[in-house]
Design an enzyme around this catalytic site. Structure first.
Site, PDB file in Angstrom:
ATOM      1  CE  LYS A 282      -5.394  51.282  50.166  1.00 33.72           C
ATOM      2  NZ  LYS A 282      -5.187  50.523  51.399  1.00 33.72           N
ATOM      3  NE  ARG A 356       2.674  43.174  52.632  1.00 37.80           N
ATOM      4  CZ  ARG A 356       1.935  42.882  53.700  1.00 37.80           C
ATOM      5  NH1 ARG A 356       1.896  41.640  54.153  1.00 37.80           N
ATOM      6  NH2 ARG A 356       1.242  43.822  54.315  1.00 37.80           N
TER       7      ARG A 356
HETATM    8  N1  BES Z   1      -0.722  51.828  51.684  1.00 40.11           N
HETATM    9  C1  BES Z   1      -1.382  50.885  52.495  1.00 40.11           C
HETATM   10  C2  BES Z   1      -1.077  51.064  53.983  1.00 40.11           C
HETATM   11  C3  BES Z   1      -1.641  52.282  54.644  1.00 40.11           C
HETATM   12  C4  BES Z   1      -2.858  52.218  55.307  1.00 40.11           C
HETATM   13  C5  BES Z   1      -0.925  53.448  54.678  1.00 40.11           C
HETATM   14  C6  BES Z   1      -3.339  53.329  55.957  1.00 40.11           C
HETATM   15  C7  BES Z   1      -1.414  54.558  55.332  1.00 40.11           C
HETATM   16  C8  BES Z   1      -2.619  54.501  55.973  1.00 40.11           C
HETATM   17  C9  BES Z   1      -0.949  49.468  52.138  1.00 40.11           C
HETATM   18  O1  BES Z   1      -0.601  49.252  50.818  1.00 40.11           O
HETATM   19  C10 BES Z   1      -2.098  48.572  52.422  1.00 40.11           C
HETATM   20  O2  BES Z   1      -3.097  48.709  51.787  1.00 40.11           O
HETATM   21  N2  BES Z   1      -1.917  47.708  53.397  1.00 40.11           N
HETATM   22  C11 BES Z   1      -2.918  46.811  53.786  1.00 40.11           C
HETATM   23  C12 BES Z   1      -2.249  45.482  53.968  1.00 40.11           C
HETATM   24  C13 BES Z   1      -3.192  44.341  54.168  1.00 40.11           C
HETATM   25  C14 BES Z   1      -3.993  44.088  52.925  1.00 40.11           C
HETATM   26  C15 BES Z   1      -2.359  43.133  54.529  1.00 40.11           C
HETATM   27  C16 BES Z   1      -3.513  47.290  55.095  1.00 40.11           C
HETATM   28  O3  BES Z   1      -2.787  47.824  55.924  1.00 40.11           O
HETATM   29  O4  BES Z   1      -4.716  47.176  55.269  1.00 40.11           O
HETATM   30 ZN    ZN Z   2      -2.270  48.737  49.595  1.00 47.41          ZN
END
Ligand code: BES
Ligand code: ZN
Ligand code: ZN
Length: 505
Positions: A282, A356
């Protein structure tokens, strides 16, 4: 620690540093309320109303110094706006105000049942619950690492008496307070777990907390360590854990399973103790928030504890796949194909879509209980935050009845849910060329494609997925929430489970 207890009488007979009265703005209600106020404050409040300085509107509050005592008049709002949420917010404001005035004890004078029914359409128990929740949660701070600040913000407020002047209500009052305090405490526990930094709460520590917080109320815990997780072939949990120096845990909490005839609900909580994104790392801005990526797990632990303390007449299973998601030389790579515990293969396109992967294994595990319903809570997608913001949880699933119950509980608790559809057409977005499915659904409808992924692992049981990414980790303070973990899901689920199998309300 703040405690609540019931008391019987009027302001003149109950000892407290500050006496708190809630006023509806509507004239008849205001007047009826005024009658129960202690004599010295009565005249002052009615003068304030006559001058238009305090009329019972939602934003108003007045501290009065009359005779020996201090009286806080708090506005509830106009007739159409009155609800449990009005009371929760008013109680939160009152609690904070009392703390600021360095009160040690406060008396919150309850509204008579008759007036309550007529004006707010609420029961006595609903009033008590809303006030306890509002006051307790409004005063919540995450101060595990700030012993000194604690004193300053929370003041010395040690006890709040909820006072009724109605004959014969003491018993109802006592049990309503006990119940409400159990729920509020479970929310605080979920918030504490959520806000705890990843260096103090890894998967192992989360498992310890899950056991310690629920054991004494009769919840049975089984903690699967890495060898057992391997034996169960939980390919999703193992894959996400691959890059970490911390071992994974799979937490199983069981409540009441001996009661064969009672309905059984499985609760699944995403327990990513820190989500760096893994190799698909990230951006560093706001990455710190990802210590709260186990908020689903926190809610499940809170619900299990509260349900056991409340002795809810159903069977409950709490399942938490726990790990952090880290990059390293041994980490899961984009392009890897993994096999989940039900045998399905997954092409990992993005290691940041890790929630997931671990939830899939937990949902498969849930099926062994043949539950009447599965509810998962997960901070799963940024997409749900884009769609709904911070004020409502995204709900998806196959369990229509459960979803309807959650919708109603959402309205009652103000932990609202909004359903997003799971149309079959979305399936195409997670189709893989090389494996059964892939873990990335592309740019559009990200909250939905994530749920479509989970749907592959529920085995036909009624299932609801709650994407709490927006509601569990807040960017700013609210009426009775702080910036950070909200503990969302605890009040929602305890309310839903309390009505499960019981007569419809
Ligand atoms: N934990 C994150 C989702 C999240 C994002 C929670 C912002 C709280 C605030 C999750 O694991 C994630 O990184 N999701 C990605 C999925 C994508 C790569 C398909 C996302 O939402 O960007
Ligand atoms: Zn994630
Ligand atoms: Zn995540």
């Amino acid at each position: 620690m703040l405690t609540f207890h019931g008391a019987y009488g009027r302001a003149e007979t109950v000892e407290a540093d500050i006496h708190v009265y809630f006023f509806p703005a509507e004239e008849e209600g205001f007047a009826a309320r005024l009658k129960s106020v202690a004599k010295p404050a009565q005249g002052m409040i009615s003068a304030l109303r006559a001058r238009g300085d305090f009329t019972g509107l939602a934003e108003e509050e007045e501290m009065l110094f009359a005779g020996e005592g201090r009286f806080l008049a708090v506005g509830l709002g106009a007739k159409n706006d009155l609800s449990t949420e009005t009371l929760r917010r008013a109680a939160a404001r009152a609690g904070k105000r009392c703390a600021k005035y360095a009160a040690r004890t406060a008396a919150f004078h309850l509204i008579d049942e008759q007036l309550l029914r007529r004006m707010l359409h609420l029961s006595f128990e609903e009033q008590v619950q809303a006030i306890v929740e509002g006051a307790a949660l409004g005063l919540y701070r995450y101060d595990a690492y700030q012993e000194k600040k604690k004193e300053r913000v929370k003041g010395n407020l040690a006890s709040i008496a909820l006072v009724t002047s109605e004959e014969g209500f003491q018993g109802r009052l006592k049990s309503a307070i006990e119940r409400a305090a159990i729920v509020a405490e479970a929310v605080e526990l979920a918030r504490n777990l959520s806000n705890a930094p990843a260096n103090s709460l890894n998967a192992e520590a989360l498992a310890k907390e899950a056991v310690e917080r629920t054991k004494k109320y009769g919840v049975k815990a089984v903690i699967l360590r890495k060898p057992e997780i391997e034996a169960h072939r939980m390919g999703g949990l193992l894959a996400v854990n691959r890059g970490s120096r911390n071992e994974p845990r799979f937490i199983v909490l069981e409540y009441n399973l001996g009661r064969r005839k009672a309905p059984c609900i499985a609760l699944v909580g995403k327990g990513v103790t820190f989500d760096s994104g893994g190799i698909s790392i990230k951006p560093s801005a706001n990455m710190a928030e990802m210590k709260m990526d186990m908020s689903g797990a926190a809610a499940v632990i809170g619900v299990m504890r509260a349900a056991a303390r409340l002795k809810l007449p159903l069977r409950l299973v709490g399942l938490i796949p726990a790990t952090d998601n880290m990059p390293s030389g041994s980490a899961l790579c984009p392009g890897d194909i993994i096999r989940m515990s039900n045998g399905k293969t997954v092409e990992v396109e993005d290691t940041d879509a890790e929630g997931r992967l671990i939830l899939a294994d937990a949902l498969v595990y849930a099926q062994r209980y043949k539950p009447d319903g599965i509810v998962d809570l997960a901070t799963l997608t940024g997409a749900v935050v884009v769609a709904l913001g911070f004020h409502v949880t995204g709900m998806m699933g196959t369990g229509k009845d459960l979803m309807e119950r959650l919708r109603r509980s959402g309205a009652r608790t103000f932990e609202r849910v909004c359903e997003l559809p799971l149309y079959e057409e979305y399936e195409k977005q997670i189709r893989s060329e090389m494996a059964d499915i892939k873990n990335l659904g592309g740019r559009w409808g990200g909250a939905i494609t994530a749920a479509m992924f989970l749907k592959h692992f529920i085995g036909g049981f009624p299932w609801v997925h709650l994407d709490i990414a927006g509601t569990a980790m807040l960017e700013e303070e609210g009426f009775y929430t702080i910036k950070g973990g909200s503990g969302v899901g605890v009040r929602l689920l305890v309310d839903m489970l309390s009505g499960f199998g019981a007569a419809e309300s």
